[in-house]
Every structure is written in structure tokens, then in C-alpha cells.
Scaffold this active site. Structure first.
Site, PDB file in Angstrom:
ATOM      1  N   GLY A  65       0.827  -1.201   0.000  1.00  0.00           N
ATOM      2  CA  GLY A  65       0.000   0.000   0.000  1.00  0.00           C
ATOM      3  C   GLY A  65       0.860   1.249   0.000  1.00  0.00           C
ATOM      4  CG  ASP A  66       0.399   3.820   2.240  1.00  0.00           C
ATOM      5  OD1 ASP A  66      -0.684   4.398   2.019  1.00  0.00           O
ATOM      6  OD2 ASP A  66       0.606   3.104   3.232  1.00  0.00           O
TER       7      ASP A  66
ATOM      8  CE  LYS B 141      -3.192   1.556  -3.975  1.00  0.00           C
ATOM      9  NZ  LYS B 141      -2.008   1.483  -3.120  1.00  0.00           N
TER      10      LYS B 141
ATOM     11  N   GLY C 285      -5.957   5.353   2.035  1.00  0.00           N
ATOM     12  CA  GLY C 285      -5.884   6.793   1.822  1.00  0.00           C
ATOM     13  C   GLY C 285      -5.070   7.062   0.567  1.00  0.00           C
ATOM     14  CG  HIS C 286      -5.830   5.986  -2.959  1.00  0.00           C
ATOM     15  ND1 HIS C 286      -6.473   5.324  -3.961  1.00  0.00           N
ATOM     16  CD2 HIS C 286      -5.288   5.039  -2.167  1.00  0.00           C
ATOM     17  CE1 HIS C 286      -6.327   4.016  -3.776  1.00  0.00           C
ATOM     18  NE2 HIS C 286      -5.624   3.816  -2.685  1.00  0.00           N
TER      19      HIS C 286
ATOM     20  CD  GLN D  31      -6.431  -1.638   1.543  1.00  0.00           C
ATOM     21  OE1 GLN D  31      -7.087  -2.198   0.678  1.00  0.00           O
ATOM     22  NE2 GLN D  31      -6.976  -0.814   2.391  1.00  0.00           N
TER      23      GLN D  31
HETATM   24  P1  IMP Z   1      -6.881  -3.031   8.386  1.00  0.00           P
HETATM   25  O1  IMP Z   1      -7.140  -3.521   7.008  1.00  0.00           O
HETATM   26  O2  IMP Z   1      -7.271  -1.607   8.572  1.00  0.00           O
HETATM   27  O3  IMP Z   1      -7.420  -3.933   9.455  1.00  0.00           O
HETATM   28  O4  IMP Z   1      -5.282  -3.092   8.603  1.00  0.00           O
HETATM   29  C1  IMP Z   1      -4.559  -4.296   8.424  1.00  0.00           C
HETATM   30  C2  IMP Z   1      -3.135  -3.970   7.975  1.00  0.00           C
HETATM   31  O5  IMP Z   1      -3.172  -3.406   6.666  1.00  0.00           O
HETATM   32  C3  IMP Z   1      -2.428  -2.956   8.854  1.00  0.00           C
HETATM   33  O6  IMP Z   1      -1.031  -3.256   8.845  1.00  0.00           O
HETATM   34  C4  IMP Z   1      -2.671  -1.647   8.129  1.00  0.00           C
HETATM   35  O7  IMP Z   1      -1.719  -0.670   8.423  1.00  0.00           O
HETATM   36  C5  IMP Z   1      -2.601  -2.101   6.693  1.00  0.00           C
HETATM   37  N1  IMP Z   1      -3.378  -1.252   5.783  1.00  0.00           N
HETATM   38  C6  IMP Z   1      -4.715  -1.248   5.618  1.00  0.00           C
HETATM   39  N2  IMP Z   1      -5.067  -0.371   4.669  1.00  0.00           N
HETATM   40  C7  IMP Z   1      -3.927   0.193   4.226  1.00  0.00           C
HETATM   41  C8  IMP Z   1      -3.636   1.165   3.229  1.00  0.00           C
HETATM   42  O8  IMP Z   1      -4.497   1.693   2.516  1.00  0.00           O
HETATM   43  N3  IMP Z   1      -2.316   1.479   3.053  1.00  0.00           N
HETATM   44  C9  IMP Z   1      -1.352   0.897   3.782  1.00  0.00           C
HETATM   45  N4  IMP Z   1      -1.568  -0.016   4.718  1.00  0.00           N
HETATM   46  C10 IMP Z   1      -2.852  -0.378   4.940  1.00  0.00           C
HETATM   47 MG    MG Z   2      -2.375   5.199   1.350  1.00  0.00          MG
END
Ligand code: IMP
Ligand code: MG
Length: 338
Positions: A11-12, A15, A40-41, A174
Site C-alpha cells: 500500500g501507499d 496509486k 488513503g490515496h 492497499q
Molecule cells: P486493516 O485492514 O485496517 O485492518 O489493517 C490491516 C493492515 O493493513 C495494517 O497493517 C494496516 O496498516 C494495513 N493497511 C490497511 N489499509 C492500508 C492502506 O491503505 N495502506 C497501507 N496499509 C494499509
Molecule cells: Mg495510502
């Protein structure tokens, strides 16, 4: 033509910037956002910055219709706030089956020490809502009066637009290694995050997909727990200028150098037809703002070509700065555009 944009690491990867650029450059008829509000984009354009959790980053293309997939999960407050911030009322629609995260989901995650502690979840209620959906008790978009007038049949709209030859972008969320199936389980998110999953979230079959663009950052970051090969110390991250804060949670991102082996796997898991690399200017400051391949220093071109060889995928888009327009678009010279 249907293109899917996905993350190649954790992720990050940027995108948001890539999808915003494709919006501006290609002016697709439709952009569909998948995933949920844990993503978060960030879009920086003409001196303004938006942090988007549910509206497609392609919104800066004024005539693009913005859809939210049936497989996606929204929260009403986040949706309306972003619709106002982006001024997209009237061209933003969701599917009747888009899931709705409610307060009970957020509360149940906040008091879940496994998610909050071991996993390092963003605690946005996404996993809890997914669980309710699997148990067939999550409430969906058509059940909310607030959404009346915004509900469309997204799969029909998308498939009919493709029949007419229109361009469509699917915006994944993600990254590949946060996938529930293909990632570093249990340190993953609550859905599959590869290209096939996003096609499925929207309601298009694999044979309709023309391009899969897998996005990598010039270095790897990860928020939350889980393995990160080559992880650097916080001091080293700061020294290299790689220190980033997460869009949704504000947590400092862990970081490691570009991982060719992960990139190769991501290209395979997504059957990528193109790759994008973002934040090249953070790794090579002399590339800041460059918009032509030929103007990149020789050693930087070699660095990118080495990645292309390893992942067996052409790098068609290269981010060289924050603004959507800070990009090298090689699609024409590499035969991806007529
Ligand atoms: P959850 O999906 O919010 O429960 O998070 C599970 C894991 O995925 C954690 O390590 C979060 O930091 C990571 N994660 C979830 N969504 C994102 C994203 O959009 N970008 C980066 N990491 C994410
Ligand atoms: Mg992000």
C-alpha cells in the site's frame, strides 16, 4: 479499454497520483473505486492536495463518472465529506450492494486487542464490516435513505460502457502483500488486493481486462505490523528522506529499499501488463520534476531498466514529484497508446 491499477508492495505506493494522472491524460468515461475507507490515496494538483478514502483519484478529470464498486465498503460521513471536498456531487454514484460501515464496526475494532495490537490495523471498522458481510448481516447502500439518488447498477454501467468502447479505470487499494490471500498473513487487510479481486469487486470478468498497471514506489514502506525485508532504522529512514506519515492513521511508515523479488512476485500475481514507479525524485533528487525519459540521468535509466528486466514488465509511468503532472509517461513510445 479497461485498466486496473493496483499496489505492488504494502500500500501507499502512490496509486492516487497514478490514477489521477491517468484521469487527466486519458479522460476515461468512468473510474471505479474499490476497497474501503482504510485506504488513503493522496492527489496533489495545481497547488491543492486531497486525501481520498473512497472517492476515485480520477475525480480531477471533470467529465469522468465516478463509481464505487459493489464490493467496496463506505462510511456515510466519509463519503459526503469527500463528495463536498472534491465537488463531485452529481457524478458520484455507488452500487446498491456497496457495503456500509457503521459505528458498531468501528467500536468493535477499537476494542479488539488482536487487531489493535498484533496486527496494527487502521481500526476503521473495515474488517468487522467484512465479517458481517460474510455472515450476511451487513447493511448495504440501497437500505440507506441518505443514499437515495446516488445508487446505480455499477456492473451494468461498466459492462455497457465497455461494449460501447469507452475507457474505464478501476482503482484498487492497499498493496499486493496486504492481500488476505497472497500477502503476509495474518499481517494483511480484510480483502484480496490483487487485480482479479478488484475486477470481481466491480463485476467485470477477467477477459474484459486490457491493462493491469502495478504501482511500486522507489522504496518500500509499510504501516502496521508484519515482515519487511531490509527494514531500515528510523534514523536511517530520516537520513534518506524516506520518512512518511500514513494518510489515514498518521502513523510513521516503516521503510526498506526497493525489493526486486517482491516486485517480481507482484507482477506475476497481478499478471501486470505495465508497471509504474513513483517517488523517483526521493531516491534520485536530480530527477525532480523531469517529464521526459531521455532527460533522466543514465544511471537512473539503468536502475529502471534493471527492474523492468527482473519483473518482465515495462515501466510505463514514472513519478518524479508530488504534483499529478510530475510524471514521465512512456506509454506512447512503448506502444501502449495509439
Ligand atoms: P486493516 O485492514 O485496517 O485492518 O489493517 C490491516 C493492515 O493493513 C495494517 O497493517 C494496516 O496498516 C494495513 N493497511 C490497511 N489499509 C492500508 C492502506 O491503505 N495502506 C497501507 N496499509 C494499509
Ligand atoms: Mg495510502
Amino acid at each position: 479499454m479497461l485498466s486496473i491499477v493496483v499496489g505492488g508492495f504494502f500500500g501507499d505506493e502512490g496509486k492516487g497520483k497514478i490514477v489521477a494522472y491517468l484521469g487527466l491524460a486519458d479522460k476515461p468515461a468512468i473510474a471505479v473505486r474499490c476497497g474501503a475507507i482504510n485506504a488513503g490515496h493522496t492527489v496533489t494538483y495545481n497547488g491543492r492536495k486531497w486525501k481520498l478514502r473512497i472517492v476515485s483519484s480520477a475525480f480531477i478529470s471533470k467529465n469522468t463518472e465516478l463509481l464505487i464498486a459493489p464490493g467496496a465498503l463506505i462510511r456515510l460521513d466519509v463519503l459526503f465529506k469527500e463528495m463536498n471536498e472534491t465537488g463531485t456531487k452529481g457524478r458520484l454514484f455507488l452500487d446498491k450492494h456497496t457495503g456500509v460501515i457503521e459505528l458498531c464496526h468501528v467500536e468493535s475494532e477499537r476494542s479488539n486487542s488482536f487487531l489493535a495490537g498484533k496486527i496494527g490495523s487502521t481500526l476503521q471498522g473495515v474488517g468487522a464490516a467484512m465479517a458481517d458481510r460474510v455472515l450476511r448481516k451487513l447493511r448495504l447502500a440501497y437500505e440507506f435513505d441518505e443514499l437515495k439518488g446516488m445508487v446505480r447498477k455499477v456492473p451494468d454501467t461498466v459492462n455497457e460502457a465497455l461494449d460501447k468502447g469507452h475507457d474505464i479505470i478501476i482503482e484498487g487499494t492497499q498493496g499486493t502483500f496486504l492481500s488476505l490471500y497472497h500477502g503476509t498473513y495474518p499481517y494483511v487487510t480484510s480483502r484480496d488486493t490483487t487485480a482479479s479481486a478488484f475486477a470481481s469487486e466491480v463485476g467485470v470478468g477477467p477477459k474484459r481486462v486490457d491493462e493491469v498497471i502495478v504501482v511500486f514506489k522507489a522504496y518500500v514502506t509499510r504501516v502496521g505490523s508484519g515482515p519487511l525485508d531490509g527494514e531500515l532504522s528510523f534514523d536511517e529512514i530520516v537520513r534518506r528522506g524516506w520518512c512518511e506519515k500514513a494518510t489515514v492513521t498518521g502513523r510513521v511508515r516503516r521503510a526498506a529499499p526497493f525489493n526486486i523479488e517482491l516486485a517480481r512476485k507482484a507482477a506475476i500475481l497481478n499478471s501486470a501488463t505495465q508497471a509504474a514507479i513513483t517517488k523517483l525524485d526521493i531516491l534520485f533528487p536530480e530527477t525532480q520534476g523531469v517529464t521526459e525519459w531521455g532527460k533522466l540521468p543514465y544511471k537512473v535509466r539503468k536502475w529502471i531498466e534493471n527492474i523492468e528486466d527482473a519483473i518482465n514488465t515495462p515501466v510505463t509511468l514514472i513519478g518524479t514529484g508530488e504534483d499529478v503532472k510530475h510524471i514521465i509517461d512512456r506509454r506512447r513510445e512503448l506502444g501502449f497508446l495509439k
